[in-house]
Structure formats: C-alpha cells, structure tokens
Write an enzyme that holds these catalytic residues in place. Structure first.
Site, PDB file in Angstrom:
ATOM      1  N   ASP A  27       0.853  -1.199   0.000  1.00 17.69           N
ATOM      2  CA  ASP A  27       0.000   0.000   0.000  1.00 17.69           C
ATOM      3  C   ASP A  27       0.883   1.241   0.000  1.00 17.69           C
ATOM      4  O   ASP A  27       1.682   1.431   0.918  1.00 17.69           O
ATOM      5  CB  ASP A  27      -0.880  -0.052   1.258  1.00 17.69           C
ATOM      6  CG  ASP A  27      -1.692   1.216   1.431  1.00 17.69           C
ATOM      7  OD1 ASP A  27      -1.925   1.915   0.422  1.00 17.69           O
ATOM      8  OD2 ASP A  27      -2.100   1.497   2.581  1.00 17.69           O
ATOM      9  N   ASN A  29      -0.457   4.519  -0.389  1.00 18.68           N
ATOM     10  CA  ASN A  29      -1.131   5.775   0.000  1.00 18.68           C
ATOM     11  C   ASN A  29      -1.839   5.689   1.359  1.00 18.68           C
ATOM     12  O   ASN A  29      -2.734   6.477   1.649  1.00 18.68           O
ATOM     13  CB  ASN A  29      -2.096   6.228  -1.092  1.00 18.68           C
ATOM     14  CG  ASN A  29      -3.232   5.221  -1.288  1.00 18.68           C
ATOM     15  OD1 ASN A  29      -3.201   4.141  -0.705  1.00 18.68           O
ATOM     16  ND2 ASN A  29      -4.218   5.575  -2.081  1.00 18.68           N
ATOM     17  N   ASP A  31      -4.091   3.899   2.696  1.00 16.36           N
ATOM     18  CA  ASP A  31      -5.524   3.643   2.913  1.00 16.36           C
ATOM     19  C   ASP A  31      -5.781   2.204   3.351  1.00 16.36           C
ATOM     20  O   ASP A  31      -6.927   1.773   3.461  1.00 16.36           O
ATOM     21  CB  ASP A  31      -6.345   4.000   1.657  1.00 16.36           C
ATOM     22  CG  ASP A  31      -6.009   3.095   0.473  1.00 16.36           C
ATOM     23  OD1 ASP A  31      -5.074   2.251   0.591  1.00 16.36           O
ATOM     24  OD2 ASP A  31      -6.676   3.214  -0.573  1.00 16.36           O
ATOM     25  N   ASP A  35      -1.876  -1.148  -3.809  1.00 16.30           N
ATOM     26  CA  ASP A  35      -2.180  -0.391  -5.028  1.00 16.30           C
ATOM     27  C   ASP A  35      -1.033  -0.503  -6.037  1.00 16.30           C
ATOM     28  O   ASP A  35       0.003  -1.117  -5.760  1.00 16.30           O
ATOM     29  CB  ASP A  35      -2.453   1.079  -4.686  1.00 16.30           C
ATOM     30  CG  ASP A  35      -1.432   1.626  -3.706  1.00 16.30           C
ATOM     31  OD1 ASP A  35      -0.226   1.422  -3.957  1.00 16.30           O
ATOM     32  OD2 ASP A  35      -1.820   2.232  -2.680  1.00 16.30           O
ATOM     33  N   ASP A 104      -5.674  -9.770 -15.720  1.00 14.83           N
ATOM     34  CA  ASP A 104      -6.699 -10.767 -15.424  1.00 14.83           C
ATOM     35  C   ASP A 104      -7.973 -10.353 -16.150  1.00 14.83           C
ATOM     36  O   ASP A 104      -8.544  -9.293 -15.877  1.00 14.83           O
ATOM     37  CB  ASP A 104      -6.943 -10.790 -13.906  1.00 14.83           C
ATOM     38  CG  ASP A 104      -7.411 -12.135 -13.406  1.00 14.83           C
ATOM     39  OD1 ASP A 104      -8.199 -12.771 -14.115  1.00 14.83           O
ATOM     40  OD2 ASP A 104      -7.003 -12.528 -12.303  1.00 14.83           O
ATOM     41  N   ASP A 205     -10.170 -15.612 -16.543  1.00 18.01           N
ATOM     42  CA  ASP A 205     -10.944 -16.100 -15.403  1.00 18.01           C
ATOM     43  C   ASP A 205     -12.035 -17.078 -15.866  1.00 18.01           C
ATOM     44  O   ASP A 205     -12.743 -16.808 -16.841  1.00 18.01           O
ATOM     45  CB  ASP A 205     -11.587 -14.864 -14.753  1.00 18.01           C
ATOM     46  CG  ASP A 205     -12.258 -15.162 -13.432  1.00 18.01           C
ATOM     47  OD1 ASP A 205     -11.555 -15.504 -12.475  1.00 18.01           O
ATOM     48  OD2 ASP A 205     -13.500 -15.044 -13.366  1.00 18.01           O
ATOM     49  N   GLU A 247      -8.056 -20.211 -16.904  1.00 15.71           N
ATOM     50  CA  GLU A 247      -8.479 -20.893 -15.681  1.00 15.71           C
ATOM     51  C   GLU A 247      -9.568 -21.894 -16.065  1.00 15.71           C
ATOM     52  O   GLU A 247     -10.650 -21.506 -16.493  1.00 15.71           O
ATOM     53  CB  GLU A 247      -9.022 -19.884 -14.664  1.00 15.71           C
ATOM     54  CG  GLU A 247      -9.308 -20.542 -13.323  1.00 15.71           C
ATOM     55  CD  GLU A 247     -10.212 -19.722 -12.402  1.00 15.71           C
ATOM     56  OE1 GLU A 247     -10.168 -19.953 -11.182  1.00 15.71           O
ATOM     57  OE2 GLU A 247     -10.978 -18.872 -12.891  1.00 15.71           O
ATOM     58  N   HIS A 321      -4.769 -16.915  -5.420  1.00 17.05           N
ATOM     59  CA  HIS A 321      -5.556 -16.099  -4.493  1.00 17.05           C
ATOM     60  C   HIS A 321      -6.826 -16.790  -4.007  1.00 17.05           C
ATOM     61  O   HIS A 321      -7.544 -16.243  -3.175  1.00 17.05           O
ATOM     62  CB  HIS A 321      -5.908 -14.782  -5.182  1.00 17.05           C
ATOM     63  CG  HIS A 321      -6.786 -15.003  -6.379  1.00 17.05           C
ATOM     64  ND1 HIS A 321      -6.331 -15.644  -7.518  1.00 17.05           N
ATOM     65  CD2 HIS A 321      -8.081 -14.731  -6.599  1.00 17.05           C
ATOM     66  CE1 HIS A 321      -7.317 -15.730  -8.387  1.00 17.05           C
ATOM     67  NE2 HIS A 321      -8.394 -15.183  -7.857  1.00 17.05           N
ATOM     68  N   ASP A 322      -7.128 -17.971  -4.546  1.00 15.10           N
ATOM     69  CA  ASP A 322      -8.330 -18.709  -4.131  1.00 15.10           C
ATOM     70  C   ASP A 322      -7.986 -19.906  -3.259  1.00 15.10           C
ATOM     71  O   ASP A 322      -8.885 -20.623  -2.811  1.00 15.10           O
ATOM     72  CB  ASP A 322      -9.074 -19.247  -5.367  1.00 15.10           C
ATOM     73  CG  ASP A 322      -9.655 -18.144  -6.234  1.00 15.10           C
ATOM     74  OD1 ASP A 322     -10.011 -17.085  -5.690  1.00 15.10           O
ATOM     75  OD2 ASP A 322      -9.758 -18.345  -7.459  1.00 15.10           O
TER      76      ASP A 322
HETATM   77  C1  NOJ Z   1     -12.178 -17.330 -10.305  1.00 11.32           C
HETATM   78  C2  NOJ Z   1     -11.363 -16.335  -9.541  1.00 11.32           C
HETATM   79  O1  NOJ Z   1     -10.082 -16.827  -9.378  1.00 11.32           O
HETATM   80  C3  NOJ Z   1     -12.080 -16.081  -8.243  1.00 11.32           C
HETATM   81  O2  NOJ Z   1     -11.315 -15.326  -7.340  1.00 11.32           O
HETATM   82  C4  NOJ Z   1     -13.391 -15.415  -8.562  1.00 11.32           C
HETATM   83  O3  NOJ Z   1     -14.153 -15.262  -7.379  1.00 11.32           O
HETATM   84  C5  NOJ Z   1     -14.214 -16.235  -9.560  1.00 11.32           C
HETATM   85  N1  NOJ Z   1     -13.419 -16.726 -10.644  1.00 11.32           N
HETATM   86  C6  NOJ Z   1     -15.309 -15.408 -10.152  1.00 11.32           C
HETATM   87  O4  NOJ Z   1     -14.782 -14.429 -11.005  1.00 11.32           O
END
Ligand code: NOJ
Length: 545
Positions: A27, A29, A31, A35, A104, A205, A247, A321-322
C-alpha cells in the site's frame, strides 16, 4: 501484425510467473489497501527473485463485491488501485526489468454496475439486454434450481423486465451472453486496446464457463466453447506475442490439449486444478475436508506430465488467491516449515510447464486461523452463514474455513518486522498474519538458506538448462508411499528429483541413479549422497549424457 501460427519456442515456456493480488501486496497511500504504486516500488524485489512476468489479479474499476472479479469498467483502473497512468507506468517500469504484465480478464461475467448491465435491465428492447442471459421463469419461479458458486440460486429476478438473469457467481456478477456476436466484438476491442497498451498477456478467469447453456444445466465446457475460444484468439491474442492462460476447473488432459494446442489456435496454457482438489470428500465441496491421498497426487501429476508432453502446455502451481497456503496445507507450518516449503518448491519446479509463484509463497507464508469477524471473502462469509443455517456445528465450519478459506492467501504480504509487516502505514483491509515477525521478506532476501533464495535458485536453474522446458517425464518409485520422485531427459541432459513428502526419515534406493550425477539444489545443508531422506528432504540432480 504478424500472426503467430505455432507456439514452439515461445518465451513463456521457460518463464516463471509471479501472481500479485494487488489489494494485499503493498500500500503506497496509507488507505490500508494495496495499489499499483505499491507494486511499482517493489519491482526490484521481483527482479531480484528472477521472475519473467506478473499476473495481476483484477485492477479494473469494480464495486469490489468479489475483490475486483466483478468489473464495472474494463477500460479503467479502480481508484482504489490508482489510475490508468499508474498502470501505464507499471507496464513501463516492469518492462525495464524484463518483466511483463499479465492482466486478469474476467469475461464470463461483469459487475451488475457495469454500464451494459444497467442498460440491460431497463427493458427487453434495450440493445444491451441481450448482453446477458435472461429467462422468463416458470409460474413466478426461476427457470430451474441451479445454484451459484457463492451460494443461493443462480437466478435473480428483475422486476423492470419481468425476467430472471443468470449468475454463476454472486448476484452482483451477472453472466455475459457469449452467444451474442456484438458482445463478443466489444470484448475483442477491449482486449486489443489493452494489448496496444503493452501488456504481455492475459489470464482468463473461469474461461471454460463462458459457453454456458443454463436450460440444459451446462456451465463448464459448453458445446460452443472451443468455437468461441478460437474466435477470441484469432481476433485478439494471435495478433501479438502474448501469453494466455485459461483458468479451467473442468479440464481433463484431453480438453487441455484443445485449449493449449501447440498450433496456437486457442490459448498458451491451461491452469487446471485436478491436483489441488484432492483433499476434499469426493463429490462434495472443498469445505468437506479429507486427507490428501498421496498416491493419487502422484498419479495425477504423472498423467498431466506425460499426456500433455508435446501436445499441450500446463501451469505448475500450488497456490493462488483462491487457495490456502501450500506449506500449511500439504507441508508443515510448524517445525519443518522451511524444509517443507523448499521441498514443495523443488518438487514442482522440476516439472514441465510454466511455474506460478503466488505472492508470499517464496517466503513460506502460512494460513491464518482467524475468528469469523476477521474474514472478508464473500465465499467464506456465505458458507459460514449457509452452513450455520443448515445446522452444522460452528466448530466444524471454522475448521473448514481455517483450512480452505480464500482469505488464507489474501492476508497482507509480509515485507518486514515493522508494523503491519510493512504492508501499510494505514489500517490494513484484512488482518496481517501475526507471524510476520518470523516470516518476512527483509529477513530472507539476504539469507542464503532462506526459502526466498531457494525459489530464486530454482528460477535460475530453469533458465540454465533446457531439460526443464523440453525434457520428457518418468515417474520413479511409483509405489512408494512417502517419496515423490521423477526423472526427466532431453537429448543432452538427465534430471532427477527426489522428495520425501513427509516428516519421517525414509530410505530410498538411489545409489545407481545418482552415481555420477551433480547435485543442483537441495533443502538440507549436509548432503552426503546418502540413501536416507530426512523429513521433507528434497534433492535435484543433473547429469550430462
Ligand atoms: C475465479 C477467480 O479466481 C475467483 O477469485 C473469482 O471469485 C471467480 N473466478 C469469479 O470471477
């Protein structure tokens, strides 16, 4: 522009890609949210690691219902992350360090706050109405009982048009209608606009869900999917030297050969999840925990490595990230955190495919076990509510959340020992993992025994020897219940990777195999060519033929 007909010798085959989840990276700035300027100021760190490209999770304008995977303007940057000028600066500054930026692309759905959807719901005659998937419903009820990935019905009623729209994710993520050629053209124009800005590629995605046919209950791999992908590729990606990664949760090796066909007709590579879905009860949800079936893990890797050889291209990853942090998931985030994190890295980076490192993985960052109030992820909060309503025990729900919540990956990047791990001088949008004083970048960069240095060396090795990119694959000790080992070979080199996947010492009959081989990297200091593998011990050997 010249059309790329084949993807042999493409730069992305020997590349290593680093994923940044911008809101949790750095980050600038104050907040409390990461970013673009935060990323720019840490490019030297990434150059030092040695990566070739950054996959940037979405930074476009978004109401952030699903942290940016709900885009309301594909051609602008969300003010939370900065401006379009910041994005241009990032592309330029990264370029100076030979790092490409991969955007993305969320093309299966938009935000319900996108101009297209705001128009679409005004009337059936509106030109944007057909950009989305609408049905009349049956006697005041949705057309069917399909469920959305984040819980609840996949159908939402809009009284202005007296119809339901289809959404595979949250109610604020209406699905786009790929059957509509005008929508498709809008998407191509937008992608070409980004390409002209100099991005190095795109991550797509849930791309295998675009050709949905909800009347037949089809979400993944719809009948027109490959037709759509070929058109998309022809109209956009093939016009430049881009990497594209799809993906694809539903990919089999057969489907992957279509997606990533070396004729370059669709995408560069798949990002598929067969290995990563193994520790859940079959046929159930990810929250329904099961121990990792190690023999199955070996079988899955072996199948992907051998069946795609020469016929397609795969991504190599443990994290994104999932997903929960791999060292907590399949390694050991206690006594053997360092050894197991390195073992998992060595195991993966010896294979064929393009490796992805998710921010903090190179430091061995771990899962976070928070109280429910600290979680921010829509999926986590929804499952907590849904399962409580169904009568599940809170303790069981929290056990699943601690193991699998997406927020495990989204806690702030741990830069140093300072307040908030050096991520922000403000109040972080999500709690920092309290272990940041023991696990952080500033401590690891100069420590030659660190996990960071192990990743750095693996990247260097991948670039030094073509066998990593081109070699074939043979699984070894297939019946062994502790050891993950394989050999690879090209015209001139032989590579051997041997890993003890568990915390007990095991013996492994390596004598003949390692004779006259050179040790390239390992996770213990005093390697004596012994046939005993200590807890999580991993070794990588090389021989000239
Ligand atoms: C897959 C992404 O990796 C995930 O983070 C997202 O919630 C879903 N697609 C919906 O876009």
């Amino acid at each position: 522009m010249e059309i790329n007909k084949r993807n042999k010798n493409k730069w992305w085959k020997s590349a290593v890609i680093y994923q940044i989840y911008p809101r949790s990276f750095a980050d600038s700035n104050k907040d409390g949210i990461g970013d673009l300027q935060g990323i720019i100021s840490n490019l030297d760190y990434l150059e030092n690691l040695g990566i070739d490209a950054i996959w940037l999770s979405p930074v476009c304008k978004s109401p952030q219902d699903d942290n940016g995977y709900d885009i309301s303007d594909y051609q602008d940057i969300d003010p939370m992350f900065g401006t379009l000028e910041d994005m241009e600066e990032l592309i330029k500054e990264a370029g100076k360090r030979n790092i490409r930026i991969i955007m993305d692309l969320v093309l299966n759905h938009s935000s319900d706050e996108h101009y297209w959807f705001r128009e679409a719901k005004k009337s059936k005659e509106n030109p944007y109405h057909d950009y989305y998937v609408w049905r009349d419903g049956k006697e005041g009820m949705p057309p069917n009982d399909m469920r959305a990935a984040f819980g609840g019905s996949a159908w939402e009623w809009v009284s202005e048009v007296q119809q339901y729209y289809f959404h595979q994710f949250s109610v604020k993520q209406p699905d786009l209608n790929w059957e509509n050629p005008i929508l498709r053209q809008e998407i191509y124009d937008m992608i070409n606009w980004w390409t002209e800005k100099g991005v190095g590629g795109f991550r797509l995605d849930v791309i295998d869900q675009i050709a949905k046919e909800p009347d037949k209950r089809i979400t993944n791999n719809g009948p027109r999917l490959h037709e759509f992908l070929r058109e998309l590729s022809r109209e956009t990606f093939q016009k430049a030297d881009l990497v594209t990664v799809g993906e694809t949760w539903g990919a089999t090796t057969e489907l992957a050969k279509l997606y990533s066909n070396p004729d370059n007709s669709e995408l560069s590579m798949v990002f598929q999840f067969e290995h990563i879905c193994l520790d859940q009860i079959e046929g159930k949800e990810k929250w329904d925990l099961a121990p990792l079936p190690f023999m199955k893990l070996k079988e899955v890797f072996k199948r992907w490595q051998t069946e795609l050889y020469g016929k397609g291209w795969n991504s190599l990853f443990w994290n994104n990230h999932d997903l929960p942090r791999i060292v907590s998931r399949w390694g050991n985030d206690g006594k053997y955190r360092i050894e197991s994190a390195k073992m998992l890295a060595i195991l993966l980076h010896g294979m064929q495919g393009t490796p992805y490192i998710y921010q903090g993985e190179e430091l061995g960052m771990t899962n976070a076990s928070y109280d429910i109030e600290e979680y921010r992820d829509i999926e986590t909060l929804n499952v907590y509510k849904e399962r409580l309503e169904k009568g599940c025990m809170e303790e069981d729900i929290m056990r699943s959340i601690h193991a699998k919540s997406r927020d495990n990956a989204r806690t702030p990047m741990q830069w140093n020992e300072e307040e908030n791990a050096g991520f922000t001088e403000g109040k972080p949008w999500i709690k920092v993992n309290p272990n940041y004083k023991e696990i952080n970048a500033s401590q690891q960069v100069d420590d030659e025994d660190s996990i960071f240095r192990c990743y750095q060396e693996l990247i260097r090795l991948r670039k030094s020897y073509p066998v990593f990119t081109e070699g074939d694959f043979q699984m070894l000790f297939m019946e062994d219940e502790n050891i993950f080992a394989y050999a690879r070979e090209d015209e001139t080199l032989q590579l051997l990777v041997v890993c003890n996947f568990y915390d007990q010492t095991v013996s492994c009959s390596l004598e003949e195999r390692i004779a006259s081989m050179k040790l390239l990297i390992s996770n213990y200091k005093d390697i004596d060519q012994s046939t005993l593998l200590r807890p999580y011990e991993a070794r990588m050997y090389l021989r000239k033929k």
